[in-house]
Design a protein around this motif. Structure first.
Motif, PDB file in Angstrom:
ATOM      1  N   MET A   1       7.311  -7.108   4.058  1.00  0.00           N
ATOM      2  CA  MET A   1       7.761  -5.423   4.063  1.00  0.00           C
ATOM      3  C   MET A   1       6.927  -4.661   4.902  1.00  0.00           C
ATOM      4  N   PRO A   2       7.128  -4.414   6.146  1.00  0.00           N
ATOM      5  CA  PRO A   2       6.236  -3.674   6.774  1.00  0.00           C
ATOM      6  C   PRO A   2       6.520  -2.273   6.450  1.00  0.00           C
ATOM      7  N   SER A   3       5.345  -1.454   6.586  1.00  0.00           N
ATOM      8  CA  SER A   3       5.881   0.071   6.192  1.00  0.00           C
ATOM      9  C   SER A   3       5.220   0.717   7.727  1.00  0.00           C
ATOM     10  N   SER A   4       5.943   1.789   8.039  1.00  0.00           N
ATOM     11  CA  SER A   4       5.368   2.895   8.939  1.00  0.00           C
ATOM     12  C   SER A   4       4.485   3.681   8.414  1.00  0.00           C
ATOM     13  N   ARG A 191      12.564  -0.436  -4.878  1.00  0.00           N
ATOM     14  CA  ARG A 191      13.072  -1.662  -3.999  1.00  0.00           C
ATOM     15  C   ARG A 191      14.410  -1.625  -3.427  1.00  0.00           C
ATOM     16  N   ARG A 194      14.306   0.870  -0.360  1.00  0.00           N
ATOM     17  CA  ARG A 194      13.775   0.224   0.799  1.00  0.00           C
ATOM     18  C   ARG A 194      14.812  -0.821   1.322  1.00  0.00           C
ATOM     19  N   ALA A 226       9.616   5.658  -1.384  1.00  0.00           N
ATOM     20  CA  ALA A 226      10.373   4.260  -0.681  1.00  0.00           C
ATOM     21  C   ALA A 226      10.922   4.729   0.707  1.00  0.00           C
ATOM     22  N   GLU A 229       8.459   5.874   3.373  1.00  0.00           N
ATOM     23  CA  GLU A 229       7.555   4.684   3.979  1.00  0.00           C
ATOM     24  C   GLU A 229       8.414   4.102   5.050  1.00  0.00           C
TER      25      GLU A 229
ATOM     26  N   MET B   1       0.228   0.674   7.999  1.00  0.00           N
ATOM     27  CA  MET B   1       0.143   0.293   6.260  1.00  0.00           C
ATOM     28  C   MET B   1       1.207  -0.912   5.853  1.00  0.00           C
ATOM     29  N   PRO B   2       0.391  -2.308   6.111  1.00  0.00           N
ATOM     30  CA  PRO B   2       1.181  -3.349   5.767  1.00  0.00           C
ATOM     31  C   PRO B   2       1.501  -3.284   4.251  1.00  0.00           C
ATOM     32  N   SER B   3       2.636  -4.021   3.698  1.00  0.00           N
ATOM     33  CA  SER B   3       2.582  -4.212   2.226  1.00  0.00           C
ATOM     34  C   SER B   3       3.034  -5.511   2.230  1.00  0.00           C
ATOM     35  N   TYR B 225       4.409   2.465  -8.111  1.00  0.00           N
ATOM     36  CA  TYR B 225       5.155   1.516  -6.962  1.00  0.00           C
ATOM     37  C   TYR B 225       4.160   1.453  -5.854  1.00  0.00           C
ATOM     38  N   MET B 267      13.605  -3.408 -10.665  1.00  0.00           N
ATOM     39  CA  MET B 267      13.265  -4.178  -9.238  1.00  0.00           C
ATOM     40  C   MET B 267      13.189  -5.781  -9.225  1.00  0.00           C
TER      41      MET B 267
END
Lengths: 313, 313
Positions: A1-4, A191, A194, A226, A229, B1-3, B225, B267
């Motif tokens: 799950m990549p986030s910006s 979750r 997202r 979430a 992100e 920011m990778p998750s 989270y 979740m």
């Protein structure tokens, strides 16, 4: 799950005058509502949902929407929105030259029938008629569609994400210019947020630009985070966390404006909000709604010492 | 920011009997505390902080820690931990064969002096002495160090992340086997949580395995989270959200066990918790602490219909 990276700026739309007051039976005097709009504006808010163009017999506490809208339009740089349930309401919003009209659609079939007495697909047809009417009269009122019960419904229970995606496509095809996803009853978790935003973003792109989260089960802020992100940077909120849901008695309402402004500021996301002014407004709202339960935490705990230090430096 | 993907399982350590009760002046009878441990265990909790080995004159409400520990040790599979402020307390924890002892260290110099009358580096030295004593007597008690005020301090204000990192390295060198980061006063936001855990994880690896968040400003769940997204899967919580901070009057306490269990379950993260049993325990705690303010949302709102449907399917 990549986030910006998190957004640098975010908009908080105050919806207390609509989503908050529609769930409270008492009628707040128009003079107080005008003060509310003025104070929210002075606190830095630049989007306010002032009311709803619905039949007066349904929501007698929102019959002064046209007057509130007219006042809001005198405040430079303020984008005033109104909720409209159908073409008739949309015509009024355009008559009064609202900058934005919010059309609700329920992702839950059961909630749609209970709330609007239409199936979701009938609402899509109405949206198309509203878009046609808007274009025909050359109105500049933006059409935003809010997806109620996008994360589940107290009547129907589960709402399939595929159904939300299908309706988003239909609503965009029908001419909606912006959409938002709403957790009307406080069923979402981070979750789910997202996952659903990730499913809708490729279809809607920048047109998906609002998250509307109720804090019924304490996850409002986590859900906002979430969405942040994923780059979402516009959220509905109510001063004092008012609002609620007729299907969840005793449940708390929307995320509190002042708490949301605090979280965003703490994370370095600009909102242009003044905390002292927001908390002063909260106090007034508490007086106007005496006896109702308000929510939120910042009014009690105050800003952290670290943020006060930054403000002084 | 990778998750990373979210963890599949998580542990909630109940700390109400220690962090919760230490901030409440009244003495809960030992019989009630034994019932509390039993009920928490029956609700599925497998880690409980039963009390603190501190001088009785400092915390008269926690003088029955040895008795509670002895009872907890009769429950199969339950890991009982105790807080110990120094070598003397650690010796008692080892005498009673606690499985885990939690040593607090304040990342804030000012809080450290106010709370433990030692500088953080003097606490590091004490931790080294405790590790030596533990090894010398061949005790099996695990040494976990909790970093208080890791995200800021009501006395000092800002706490530099670099100072936390420096102290983590020193504490691990001194022989700590596990560490946790604590937002003692509710100053953390999700971005800070991500940033500090990301700074500490490369040094501590799996030894960083606890997040302790106070919900003073409503960000407890969002902070959990943010830590979950980095793979952290063990959190402190208090039934009814009790706990608090002497430096933040009226502020709410730890994240509520039942709310945290709800978010994790929603979740799809397994915790082994039974909601009905947790809520029944919350009711008892409310009785034992009549007149104190409890927090949390699940007790009022109940589980979503969707989760009830899943439980039945």
């Amino acid at each position: 799950m990549p986030s910006s990276p998190l957004p640098r700026r975010a908009i908080i739309r105050e919806v207390g005058l609509r989503d908050g007051l529609q769930s409270i039976a008492r009628v707040v005097p128009t003079a107080a509502k005008l003060e509310w709009i003025r104070d929210a504006y002075d606190a830095g808010q630049r989007e306010i949902e002032v009311g709803s163009f619905v039949p007066a017999r349904l929501l007698p506490q929102l019959t002064d929407t046209a007057e509130l809208l007219a006042f809001a339009q005198t405040l430079p740089g303020l984008k005033a929105s109104v909720l409209v349930p159908n073409l008739k309401g949309a015509e009024r919003a355009m008559d009064y030259e609202a900058e934005l009209m919010l059309l609700p659609i329920s992702a839950s079939h059961a909630h749609s029938l209970a709330n609007l007495r239409k199936t979701p697909d009938q609402v899509v047809e109405e949206i198309a008629r509203i878009r046609d009417a808007r274009d025909a009269r050359g109105s500049k009122t933006t059409i935003e569609v809010g997806f109620s019960t996008a994360f589940g419904c107290t009547i129907q229970g589960r709402v399939e994400p595929d159904e939300v995606v299908r309706l988003v496509e239909a609503v965009l095809d029908a001419g909606a210019e912006a959409i938002g996803l709403a957790d009307t009853v406080g069923y979402a978790d981070p979750r789910m947020v997202r996952s659903l935003f990730e499913a809708v973003l490729p279809i809607a792109g920048d047109r998906l630009n609002c998250g509307h989260f109720h804090d019924t089960r304490g996850l409002g802020m986590a859900n906002v985070y979430a969405a942040l992100e994923l780059g979402v940077n516009r959220f509905d909120a109510c001063v004092g966390g008012i609002g609620g849901c007729p299907h969840a008695p005793g449940a708390s309402g929307n995320v509190a404006t002042e708490d949301l402004a605090y979280m965003l500021a703490s994370m370095g996301i600009e909102t242009g909000q003044d905390f002292d002014a927001l908390l002063a407004l909260r106090k007034k709202v508490a007086t106007w709604l005496e006896g109702e339960t308000l929510h939120g935490t910042l009014w009690r705990a105050g800003l952290p010492r670290t943020m006060k230090q930054e403000a002084l430096s």
